[in-house]
Design an enzyme around this catalytic site. Structure first.
Site, PDB file in Angstrom:
ATOM      1  N   GLU A 232      -4.484  -1.175 -35.918  1.00 29.40           N
ATOM      2  CA  GLU A 232      -4.793  -2.033 -36.908  1.00 29.40           C
ATOM      3  C   GLU A 232      -3.677  -2.359 -37.829  1.00 29.40           C
ATOM      4  O   GLU A 232      -3.758  -1.901 -39.207  1.00 29.40           O
ATOM      5  CB  GLU A 232      -6.090  -1.797 -37.850  1.00 29.40           C
ATOM      6  CG  GLU A 232      -7.219  -1.829 -36.871  1.00 29.40           C
ATOM      7  CD  GLU A 232      -8.299  -1.556 -37.550  1.00 29.40           C
ATOM      8  OE1 GLU A 232      -9.726  -1.633 -37.013  1.00 29.40           O
ATOM      9  OE2 GLU A 232      -8.528  -1.425 -38.793  1.00 29.40           O
TER      10      GLU A 232
ATOM     11  N   GLU B  57     -12.990  -0.086 -31.240  1.00 31.47           N
ATOM     12  CA  GLU B  57     -13.565   0.175 -32.298  1.00 31.47           C
ATOM     13  C   GLU B  57     -15.100  -0.490 -32.520  1.00 31.47           C
ATOM     14  O   GLU B  57     -14.350  -2.035 -32.612  1.00 31.47           O
ATOM     15  CB  GLU B  57     -13.167   0.630 -33.784  1.00 31.47           C
ATOM     16  CG  GLU B  57     -12.028   1.892 -34.109  1.00 31.47           C
ATOM     17  CD  GLU B  57     -11.517   1.574 -35.400  1.00 31.47           C
ATOM     18  OE1 GLU B  57     -12.147   1.368 -36.348  1.00 31.47           O
ATOM     19  OE2 GLU B  57     -10.210   2.555 -35.531  1.00 31.47           O
TER      20      GLU B  57
END
Length: 451
Positions: free
Chosen positions: A163, A359
């Site tokens: 991320e 995720e």
């Protein structure tokens, strides 16, 4: 809440180093140590000193993973644990910990999937400018090469970054995450240098034999709640999703993003000759998905949703976010169909690249009693989202696996211990592990799969 015949679809769980490891004395300092020890940055004042005490409970946690029966475990390597100052000599004790982790996974028949950077930048590198300094990209490539060389033959799948949006914009634009800087123009340079570091790392890792190297993005479908907000929605989407996908594809920074951020940067840090490095082909792309963002007219008070605020997007015009329906502890709406749209965005941005959900999970209140830890909302959330991904796979999308976030309750960054994402409860005082109903459900689905 049965899974629709996942077959050979990979199912696992994920964690990150700073959130669970503890043993702060056994490694170098990171930006998250510095940030968490600054009063007012973490809601409950929690630090990474103990976290989930994973370093000291490694065998217990490996046995927990074996009990679950997961195919794979996605973890992150702490850069300052193996290379305390961010460059130079490697730490024998740090390498020993990850050797024991990786070897323990392999011995239990669990595939290790390693992330090289999950936000814990060595403090010494931040003191030199952090990700706003182009040299950090080169130091990251040095570290990545060292890890690929050390774990050759044992770790078969690598993610360079987790991320980069969070590092760049939460860390350098809004100051909500470490290192806590509020410099919109610098945050765009950080975003660029993160992908430069990724590209350099991929080349260096392949040179020492790594064969499955990718990156993980938090892709969020951005929705306009009215035609008047369409231009703002495009601005948010450009910074949340498109800038990273474009850089990774070798397309550079789009004219639209350049124009929409012209008030905070002249883009002087962008070099055309970098495109071949930025766009280095990857073997797989990870997608992290939790919710969507709905863009609406500006309001006096924000939505309260974590990570949904105009301050987190450089040069953002006035706007608000408007999540709908039942909201999680994080203030996020639950919308399973959004995970398929996130995969579509990834597929359009980088066509032909295999996808993994790296995720996906939910923070909700758990009910604890003498019979266990009950979390029916989480169990339904996981079932609905995994089934949505399996349906997308059956429709022809090349998505190959799913990692639930997270194996255990942990330090939820600036939210500390106030948010619980784990399928295993961790007592924040004693660190005792207790599988929740969702863990028992996940285990039953893993056991019931067809051979």
């Amino acid at each position: 809440m049965e899974l629709r015949d996942p077959g050979d679809f990979e199912l696992g769980v994920a964690t990150s180093a700073w959130q669970i490891e503890g043993d702060i004395a056994g490694r170098g300092r990171s930006t998250w140590d510095d940030f968490a020890e600054t009063p007012g940055t973490v809601i409950d004042g929690a630090t990474g000193a103990i976290a989930c005490d994973h370093v000291n409970r490694l065998d217990e946690d490996l046995d927990l993973l074996a009990w679950l029966g997961v195919d794979a475990y996605r973890f992150s390597i702490s850069w300052p644990r193996v290379m305390p100052t961010g460059s130079g000599e490697l730490s024998p004790s740090g390498l020993d910990f990850y050797d024991r982790l990786v070897d323990g996974l392999i011995a239990r028949g669990i595939t290790p999937v390693a992330t090289l950077y999950h936000w814990d930048l060595p403090s010494e590198l931040e003191a030199q400018g952090g990700w706003v300094n182009r040299e950090t990209a080169h130091r990251f490539a040095d570290y990545a090469e060292a890890m690929a060389k050390h774990f050759a033959g044992r770790i078969g799948r690598w993610a360079t970054l987790n991320e980069p949006w969070c590092t760049a914009f939460l860390g350098y634009c809004s100051g909500y995450f470490a290192p806590g800087r509020t410099e919109p123009g610098a945050s765009l340079e950080a975003a660029y240098n993160l992908i430069l570091g990724h590209g350099l790392a991929v080349g260096r890792m392949r040179a020492v034999g790594a064969t499955e190297v990718g990156i993980v993005l938090n892709i969020i479908p951005i929705m306009s709640e009215s035609p008047a907000m369409d231009a703002v929605t495009a601005h948010v989407d450009g910074l949340q999703n498109r800038i990273f996908l474009d850089l990774l594809a070798g397309r550079g920074v789009s004219e639209e993003v350049r124009a929409s951020c012209a008030s905070v940067t002249d883009w002087a840090f962008v070099r055309d000759e970098d495109n071949s490095i930025l766009g280095t082909a990857i073997d797989w792309l990870g997608v992290n998905y939790y919710t969507v963002m709905r863009v609406t007219e500006p309001k006096e008070t924000g939505s309260g949703a974590v990570g949904q605020d105009a301050s987190m997007f450089p040069a953002c015009p006035p706007m608000s976010f408007a999540p709908r329906g039942f909201l999680t502890q994080m203030g996020w709406e639950i919308i399973p169909e959004g995970i398929v749209e996130a995969l579509r965005i990834a597929e359009r941005g980088l066509p032909g690249v295999p996808l993994w959900i790296c995720e996906n999970g939910v923070a909700v209140d758990d009910a604890v009693d003498a019979n266990g830890v009950h979390d029916p909302i989480r169990t339904k959330y996981l079932a609905d989202h995994i089934n949505a991904v399996l349906d997308a796979r059956r429709s022809g999308m090349d998505v190959r696996g799913y990692f639930a976030w997270s194996l255990m309750d942990n330090l939820e960054w600036s939210s500390g211990w106030t948010m619980q994402f784990g399928i295993v409860r961790v007592d924040p005082v004693t660190c005792e592990r207790t599988p929740k109903d969702s863990a028992h459900w996940y285990r039953s689905q893993l056991q019931a799969r067809k051979p």
